[in-house]
Design an enzyme around this catalytic site. Structure first.
Site, PDB file in Angstrom:
ATOM      1  N   GLY A   1       0.265   1.494  13.495  1.00  0.00           N
ATOM      2  CA  GLY A   1       0.946   1.129  12.254  1.00  0.00           C
ATOM      3  C   GLY A   1       0.140   1.597  11.046  1.00  0.00           C
ATOM      4  O   GLY A   1      -0.703   2.503  11.149  1.00  0.00           O
TER       5      GLY A   1
ATOM      6  N   ARG B   1       1.455  -0.161  21.859  1.00  0.00           N
ATOM      7  CA  ARG B   1       2.491  -0.792  22.681  1.00  0.00           C
ATOM      8  C   ARG B   1       3.699   0.145  22.769  1.00  0.00           C
ATOM      9  O   ARG B   1       4.227   0.388  23.845  1.00  0.00           O
ATOM     10  CB  ARG B   1       2.860  -2.127  22.018  1.00  0.00           C
ATOM     11  CG  ARG B   1       3.874  -2.936  22.750  1.00  0.00           C
ATOM     12  CD  ARG B   1       3.997  -4.286  22.105  1.00  0.00           C
ATOM     13  NE  ARG B   1       4.442  -4.201  20.690  1.00  0.00           N
ATOM     14  CZ  ARG B   1       4.586  -5.235  19.890  1.00  0.00           C
ATOM     15  NH1 ARG B   1       4.328  -6.453  20.332  1.00  0.00           N
ATOM     16  NH2 ARG B   1       4.992  -5.079  18.651  1.00  0.00           N
TER      17      ARG B   1
ATOM     18  N   ASP C   1     -10.179   2.538   2.758  1.00  0.00           N
ATOM     19  CA  ASP C   1     -10.259   1.757   4.005  1.00  0.00           C
ATOM     20  C   ASP C   1     -11.085   2.463   5.086  1.00  0.00           C
ATOM     21  O   ASP C   1     -11.906   1.837   5.760  1.00  0.00           O
ATOM     22  CB  ASP C   1      -8.853   1.478   4.553  1.00  0.00           C
ATOM     23  CG  ASP C   1      -8.146   0.375   3.774  1.00  0.00           C
ATOM     24  OD1 ASP C   1      -8.836  -0.477   3.184  1.00  0.00           O
ATOM     25  OD2 ASP C   1      -6.900   0.375   3.748  1.00  0.00           O
TER      26      ASP C   1
ATOM     27  N   TYR D   1     -10.360  -9.979  10.105  1.00  0.00           N
ATOM     28  CA  TYR D   1     -11.488 -10.886  10.158  1.00  0.00           C
ATOM     29  C   TYR D   1     -10.975 -12.318  10.139  1.00  0.00           C
ATOM     30  O   TYR D   1      -9.866 -12.593   9.681  1.00  0.00           O
ATOM     31  CB  TYR D   1     -12.438 -10.663   8.975  1.00  0.00           C
ATOM     32  CG  TYR D   1     -11.787 -10.921   7.644  1.00  0.00           C
ATOM     33  CD1 TYR D   1     -11.145  -9.904   6.960  1.00  0.00           C
ATOM     34  CD2 TYR D   1     -11.779 -12.198   7.085  1.00  0.00           C
ATOM     35  CE1 TYR D   1     -10.512 -10.141   5.757  1.00  0.00           C
ATOM     36  CE2 TYR D   1     -11.153 -12.442   5.875  1.00  0.00           C
ATOM     37  CZ  TYR D   1     -10.527 -11.404   5.217  1.00  0.00           C
ATOM     38  OH  TYR D   1      -9.892 -11.640   4.038  1.00  0.00           O
TER      39      TYR D   1
ATOM     40  N   LYS E   1       0.817  -1.232   0.000  1.00  0.00           N
ATOM     41  CA  LYS E   1       0.000   0.000   0.000  1.00  0.00           C
ATOM     42  C   LYS E   1       0.846   1.276   0.000  1.00  0.00           C
ATOM     43  O   LYS E   1       0.461   2.266  -0.615  1.00  0.00           O
ATOM     44  CB  LYS E   1      -0.935   0.017   1.214  1.00  0.00           C
ATOM     45  CG  LYS E   1      -2.072  -0.987   1.117  1.00  0.00           C
ATOM     46  CD  LYS E   1      -2.996  -0.852   2.315  1.00  0.00           C
ATOM     47  CE  LYS E   1      -4.069  -1.913   2.287  1.00  0.00           C
ATOM     48  NZ  LYS E   1      -5.032  -1.754   3.386  1.00  0.00           N
TER      49      LYS E   1
END
Ligand code: ATR
Length: 271
Positions: free
Chosen positions: A127, A150, A100, A215, A65
């Site tokens: 990310g 994180r 998206d 998913y 991408k």
């Protein structure tokens, strides 16, 4: 027949060909839709070859991408912000968009009945997957959007890149203790390998929706965690996948397919 394809590596399990063939059937469009898996260093060459073959448009998935973003000669504003392109339109120039965020929002709003305006929103992960949806999420005007990661610094840097659109802050996962959110979205890649980030149970407000951008046939570890911690509604990213595909299809064919029967067909396939 007009040619389209999804580019990824690996791409063998991509549901995009099935989704777009169903859209084409439903809208009586004559298209051919293939999978392409260029070598990791061969994306630009593969797109060039595809255009020479007469390819009309492409979906782009992991890990290409960002390369698609660089390759696009013109980009939509939302793609510009996302730093990633998931839809290419091959005309005289190569146009890149990112559907998206629209896919996520349409799935939440149209399929789950969850609007984001005025809500307290949490995105876990900082990310590419998170970056791709932040702009469109903020445009919905949530009361606040927290990015928790994180690695806290990555969340802070990402928040800074979007804070001119709306109220957004970044923090580490431990800073979530005692906070409550009405919509919690997992955008970490942890959904893929079965690990769940360590999250305080408090983050799931009463009536909250937990959404996993990934998913799978089985509930993801994140969704199992959310359900066990009181989420009112849990949903994986299959609907988002179909909705982002519908937005790509509309860009290419100027006709909007209905998504509900396709989501149902895919759920049926994976059952
Ligand atoms: P993507 O493009 O899918 O978002 P990425 O850019 O590699 O992939 O980002 C992965 C995200 O998932 C990051 O936010 C990462 O956290 P770090 O920035 O701290 O590495 C997060 N992630 C991956 N595995 C995780 C795990 N087991 N627990 C918590 N976060 C995890």
């Amino acid at each position: 027949m007009d040619l389209y394809a999804v580019f990824g590596h690996p791409v063998g399990h991509s549901l995009s060909p099935r989704i777009h063939r169903l859209f084409a059937e439903e809208t009586a469009q004559q298209i051919e839709y293939e999978r392409r898996e260029p070598p990791l260093e061969g994306f630009a060459d593969a797109i060039q070859a595809f255009r020479e073959e007469g390819g009309h448009g492409a979906n782009v998935t992991v890990p290409f991408k960002e390369q698609a973003w660089s390759l696009a000669e013109q980009r939509s504003e939302r793609a510009e912000r996302a730093g990633a392109v998931n839809t290419l339109v091959c005309g005289d120039i190569l146009y890149g968009d990112n559907t998206d965020g629209e896919g996520l929002i349409n799935d939440l709003r149209n399929n789950l009945g969850v609007g984001l305006a005025g809500k307290r929103l949490l995105v876990i992960g900082a990310g590419g997957a998170a970056r791709g949806v932040l702009g469109p999420l903020l445009v919905e005007q949530p009361a606040s959007l927290i990015i928790a990661n994180r690695t806290a610094d990555k969340a802070r840097v990402l928040a800074k890149a979007f804070d001119d659109i709306g109220s957004v802050d970044g923090c580490g996962l431990d800073a979530l203790e005692g906070e409550r959110f009405e919509v919690v979205i997992n955008a970490t890649s942890s959904g893929l390998d079965g690990d769940v980030p360590t999250l305080p149970a408090s983050i799931v407000a009463e009536g909250a929706t937990a959404y996993d951008m990934f998913y799978s046939a089985e509930p993801t570890p994140f969704l199992r965690w959310a359900e066990a911690n009181g989420a009112f509604r849990t949903r994986d990213g299959l609907g988002m996948l179909v909705e982002q595909a519908a937005a790509s299809f509309e860009l290419w064919r100027r006709i909007r397919p209905s998504t509900e029967p396709v989501i149902e067909a895919l759920r049926h396939d994976t059952r």
